[in-house]
Structures are given as structure tokens and as C-alpha cells.
Design a protein around this motif. Structure first.
Motif, PDB file in Angstrom:
ATOM      1  N   TYR A   1       0.837  -1.199   0.000  1.00 46.51           N
ATOM      2  CA  TYR A   1       0.000   0.000   0.000  1.00 46.51           C
ATOM      3  C   TYR A   1       0.867   1.243   0.000  1.00 46.51           C
ATOM      4  N   ASN A   2       0.242   2.320  -0.421  1.00 43.48           N
ATOM      5  CA  ASN A   2       0.914   3.606  -0.471  1.00 43.48           C
ATOM      6  C   ASN A   2      -0.009   4.580   0.247  1.00 43.48           C
ATOM      7  N   ALA A   3       0.437   5.077   1.391  1.00 42.04           N
ATOM      8  CA  ALA A   3      -0.421   5.911   2.234  1.00 42.04           C
ATOM      9  C   ALA A   3      -0.916   7.146   1.481  1.00 42.04           C
ATOM     10  N   GLU A   4      -0.190   7.543   0.414  1.00 43.73           N
ATOM     11  CA  GLU A   4      -0.593   8.746  -0.325  1.00 43.73           C
ATOM     12  C   GLU A   4      -1.567   8.442  -1.464  1.00 43.73           C
ATOM     13  N   LYS A   5      -1.728   7.152  -1.761  1.00 42.18           N
ATOM     14  CA  LYS A   5      -2.630   6.796  -2.868  1.00 42.18           C
ATOM     15  C   LYS A   5      -3.900   6.159  -2.330  1.00 42.18           C
ATOM     16  N   ARG A   6      -5.029   6.595  -2.889  1.00 39.82           N
ATOM     17  CA  ARG A   6      -6.314   6.047  -2.451  1.00 39.82           C
ATOM     18  C   ARG A   6      -6.582   4.738  -3.168  1.00 39.82           C
ATOM     19  N   SER A   7      -6.940   3.725  -2.399  1.00 39.88           N
ATOM     20  CA  SER A   7      -7.316   2.465  -3.026  1.00 39.88           C
ATOM     21  C   SER A   7      -8.843   2.371  -3.009  1.00 39.88           C
ATOM     22  N   PHE A   8      -9.392   1.441  -3.765  1.00 41.70           N
ATOM     23  CA  PHE A   8     -10.848   1.255  -3.794  1.00 41.70           C
ATOM     24  C   PHE A   8     -11.309   0.671  -2.461  1.00 41.70           C
ATOM     25  N   PHE A   9     -10.622  -0.393  -2.025  1.00 39.74           N
ATOM     26  CA  PHE A   9     -10.907  -0.992  -0.720  1.00 39.74           C
ATOM     27  C   PHE A   9      -9.847  -0.518   0.270  1.00 39.74           C
ATOM     28  N   PRO A  10     -10.251  -0.107   1.473  1.00 33.57           N
ATOM     29  CA  PRO A  10      -9.261   0.279   2.486  1.00 33.57           C
ATOM     30  C   PRO A  10      -8.365  -0.922   2.801  1.00 33.57           C
ATOM     31  N   LEU A  11      -7.173  -0.629   3.276  1.00 30.58           N
ATOM     32  CA  LEU A  11      -6.200  -1.691   3.562  1.00 30.58           C
ATOM     33  C   LEU A  11      -6.789  -2.773   4.472  1.00 30.58           C
ATOM     34  N   ALA A  12      -7.470  -2.358   5.539  1.00 38.57           N
ATOM     35  CA  ALA A  12      -8.001  -3.333   6.509  1.00 38.57           C
ATOM     36  C   ALA A  12      -8.988  -4.293   5.837  1.00 38.57           C
ATOM     37  N   ALA A  13      -9.789  -3.776   4.910  1.00 35.89           N
ATOM     38  CA  ALA A  13     -10.767  -4.614   4.210  1.00 35.89           C
ATOM     39  C   ALA A  13     -10.052  -5.586   3.271  1.00 35.89           C
TER      40      ALA A  13
ATOM     41  N   ILE B   1      -9.673 -12.439 -15.438  1.00 39.94           N
ATOM     42  CA  ILE B   1     -10.125 -11.919 -14.145  1.00 39.94           C
ATOM     43  C   ILE B   1      -9.067 -10.980 -13.587  1.00 39.94           C
ATOM     44  N   SER B   2      -9.505  -9.805 -13.182  1.00 39.13           N
ATOM     45  CA  SER B   2      -8.579  -8.841 -12.588  1.00 39.13           C
ATOM     46  C   SER B   2      -9.309  -8.030 -11.518  1.00 39.13           C
ATOM     47  N   SER B   3      -8.522  -7.434 -10.632  1.00 34.37           N
ATOM     48  CA  SER B   3      -9.115  -6.542  -9.624  1.00 34.37           C
ATOM     49  C   SER B   3      -9.804  -5.370 -10.317  1.00 34.37           C
ATOM     50  N   THR B   4      -9.226  -4.918 -11.420  1.00 35.62           N
ATOM     51  CA  THR B   4      -9.801  -3.783 -12.154  1.00 35.62           C
ATOM     52  C   THR B   4     -11.231  -4.105 -12.602  1.00 35.62           C
ATOM     53  N   ILE B   5     -11.428  -5.313 -13.130  1.00 41.70           N
ATOM     54  CA  ILE B   5     -12.771  -5.697 -13.573  1.00 41.70           C
ATOM     55  C   ILE B   5     -13.737  -5.731 -12.387  1.00 41.70           C
ATOM     56  N   VAL B   6     -13.278  -6.288 -11.277  1.00 42.70           N
ATOM     57  CA  VAL B   6     -14.151  -6.351 -10.091  1.00 42.70           C
ATOM     58  C   VAL B   6     -14.534  -4.936  -9.643  1.00 42.70           C
ATOM     59  N   ARG B   7     -13.569  -4.033  -9.623  1.00 47.59           N
ATOM     60  CA  ARG B   7     -13.883  -2.643  -9.221  1.00 47.59           C
ATOM     61  C   ARG B   7     -14.868  -1.995 -10.190  1.00 47.59           C
TER      62      ARG B   7
ATOM     63  N   LEU C   1     -17.645 -15.727  -0.549  1.00 51.24           N
ATOM     64  CA  LEU C   1     -17.437 -14.397   0.038  1.00 51.24           C
ATOM     65  C   LEU C   1     -18.541 -13.439  -0.385  1.00 51.24           C
ATOM     66  N   ASP C   2     -19.006 -12.640   0.570  1.00 53.37           N
ATOM     67  CA  ASP C   2     -19.963 -11.587   0.256  1.00 53.37           C
ATOM     68  C   ASP C   2     -19.205 -10.256   0.284  1.00 53.37           C
ATOM     69  N   ILE C   3     -18.952  -9.714  -0.903  1.00 52.33           N
ATOM     70  CA  ILE C   3     -18.086  -8.533  -1.024  1.00 52.33           C
ATOM     71  C   ILE C   3     -18.639  -7.336  -0.248  1.00 52.33           C
ATOM     72  N   GLU C   4     -19.972  -7.299  -0.093  1.00 49.01           N
ATOM     73  CA  GLU C   4     -20.569  -6.149   0.607  1.00 49.01           C
ATOM     74  C   GLU C   4     -20.060  -6.052   2.048  1.00 49.01           C
ATOM     75  N   ARG C   5     -19.687  -7.188   2.617  1.00 46.54           N
ATOM     76  CA  ARG C   5     -19.182  -7.192   4.000  1.00 46.54           C
ATOM     77  C   ARG C   5     -17.862  -6.436   4.135  1.00 46.54           C
ATOM     78  N   TYR C   6     -17.160  -6.258   3.002  1.00 48.71           N
ATOM     79  CA  TYR C   6     -15.834  -5.642   3.058  1.00 48.71           C
ATOM     80  C   TYR C   6     -15.830  -4.203   2.578  1.00 48.71           C
ATOM     81  N   ARG C   7     -16.990  -3.728   2.155  1.00 46.31           N
ATOM     82  CA  ARG C   7     -17.042  -2.361   1.626  1.00 46.31           C
ATOM     83  C   ARG C   7     -17.217  -1.376   2.771  1.00 46.31           C
ATOM     84  N   ALA C   8     -16.483  -0.288   2.661  1.00 46.52           N
ATOM     85  CA  ALA C   8     -16.481   0.684   3.766  1.00 46.52           C
ATOM     86  C   ALA C   8     -17.836   1.344   3.912  1.00 46.52           C
TER      87      ALA C   8
END
Ligand code: ADP
Length: 157
Positions: free
Chosen positions: A38-50, A127-133, A150-157
Motif C-alpha cells: 500500500y501507499n499511504a498517499e494513494k487512495r485504493s478502492f478498498f481500504p487496507l483493513a478490508a 479476471i482482474s481486480s480492475t474488472i471487479v472494481r 465471500l460476500d463482497i458487501e461485507r468488506y465495503r467501507a
């Protein structure tokens, strides 16, 4: 000597393709460290903890797998975790060119670390993370591309 693999990625989010590489890597090494960069200066789609929680849930029950995060250079994080091998997955020739560049750099600056590649299964080639996002952004269900159960909604902020 214990053979330790380090599987780095953004994993934003972890897909069924990533899960397959991790499962196969866990059989290849005595210990496998799956590491979210991770890069603290870059925003990811899912937070690190998720991202970490989703990977841990996807790989639970694997006694020789550890899930961690790191900031900064992959080779330094791999060394901190006692790894001799960096694990990456290869889908297409696009991955090859990108991965080859990184592996060559690492061969030069970190000759103590060997990068090893596992080919993606054919059913995971697209399959890629980009497609999922993209699916999530547009309100579509990405379940087919995620680790089973897995239920992805459980991991969304
Ligand atoms: P990065 O941002 O470091 O490329 P990713 O999370 O996109 O991180 O990917 C991590 C690793 O997993 C890379 O080696 C990538 O090629 C591999 N990978 C990504 N998607 C798949 C897939 N569907 N099947 C197999 N390997 C994959």
C-alpha cells in the motif's frame, strides 16, 4: 532451510485468480507470505483493513500462510519476512512484459531473491481486480470473480 515465498500485490480486491496462485504457492513453499502493498498517499478502492480481511477469509485454514501489509519496496519487505522467493502470477503476454521488467530489476538489485511465476488457470485469464472494481462501481455483482463463499458487501467501507 525453510523455503519462504512472498506473494506481493495490490489485491484491490483479492480475486479468485489471486486465491488460486496463493493456494498453489502454499504447496510450493514451506511458508507463504501474502503481502498487500500500500501507499499511504494513494487512495485504493478498498481500504487496507478490508483488503487484508478479505484475503484472510479467502485463505483461512491454510496453516503455512500468513497475510501481511507493507509500504515501500517489495524486495525489502520480502527480506524482512525471511523470504528467498517472490511469487507472481502470469496471465497474458501483457503480464509477461510488465513482470519481466520488475523481475530483471530485482535480479540486479536483489540477487538474493528469486522471482518465480505460476501460470494462471485458463478460466482465470480474464479476471482482474480492475474488472471487479468496475463491476462494483456500476452496480453489478462480481461474485463470480471472487473467492467462493465471500460476500463482497461485507468488506465495503
Ligand atoms: P500488482 O498491483 O502488484 O500488479 P495485483 O493485485 O494486480 O498487484 O496482482 C498481484 C499478482 O497476481 C500479479 O503477479 C498478477 O499478475 C497476479 N494476478 C492478477 N490477477 C490474476 C489472475 N486472474 N490469475 C492469476 N494471477 C493473477
Amino acid at each position: 532451510m525453510e523455503r519462504v515465498g512472498f506473494f506481493p500485490g495490490s489485491f484491490d480486491p483479492f480475486t479468485v485468480g489471486h486465491q488460486d496462485i496463493a493456494l498453489r504457492g502454499a504447496r510450493l513453499f514451506d511458508r507463504l507470505v501474502v503481502a498487500v502493498g500500500y501507499n499511504a498517499e494513494k487512495r485504493s478502492f478498498f481500504p487496507l483493513a478490508a483488503r487484508l480481511a478479505l484475503i484472510r477469509d479467502s485463505l483461512q485454514g491454510l496453516a503455512n500462510v500468513e497475510v501481511v501489509s507493507y509500504e515501500g519496496l517489495t524486495i525489502e519487505a520480502a527480506r524482512r519476512h525471511g523470504a528467498q522467493f517472490i511469487l507472481r502470477g502470469l496471465r497474458t503476454s501483457l503480464d509477461f512484459d510488465y513482470e519481466n521488467g520488475m523481475a530483471q530489476t530485482n535480479l540486479t538489485i536483489a540477487p538474493d531473491l528469486e522471482t518465480v511465476f505460476l501460470y494462471a488457470r485458463k478460466e482465470h485469464l480474464n479476471i482482474s481486480s480492475t474488472i471487479v472494481r468496475d463491476l462494483l462501481r456500476h452496480g453489478y455483482d462480481p461474485t463470480a470473480f471472487l473467492p467462493a463463499g465471500l460476500d463482497i458487501e461485507r468488506y465495503r467501507a
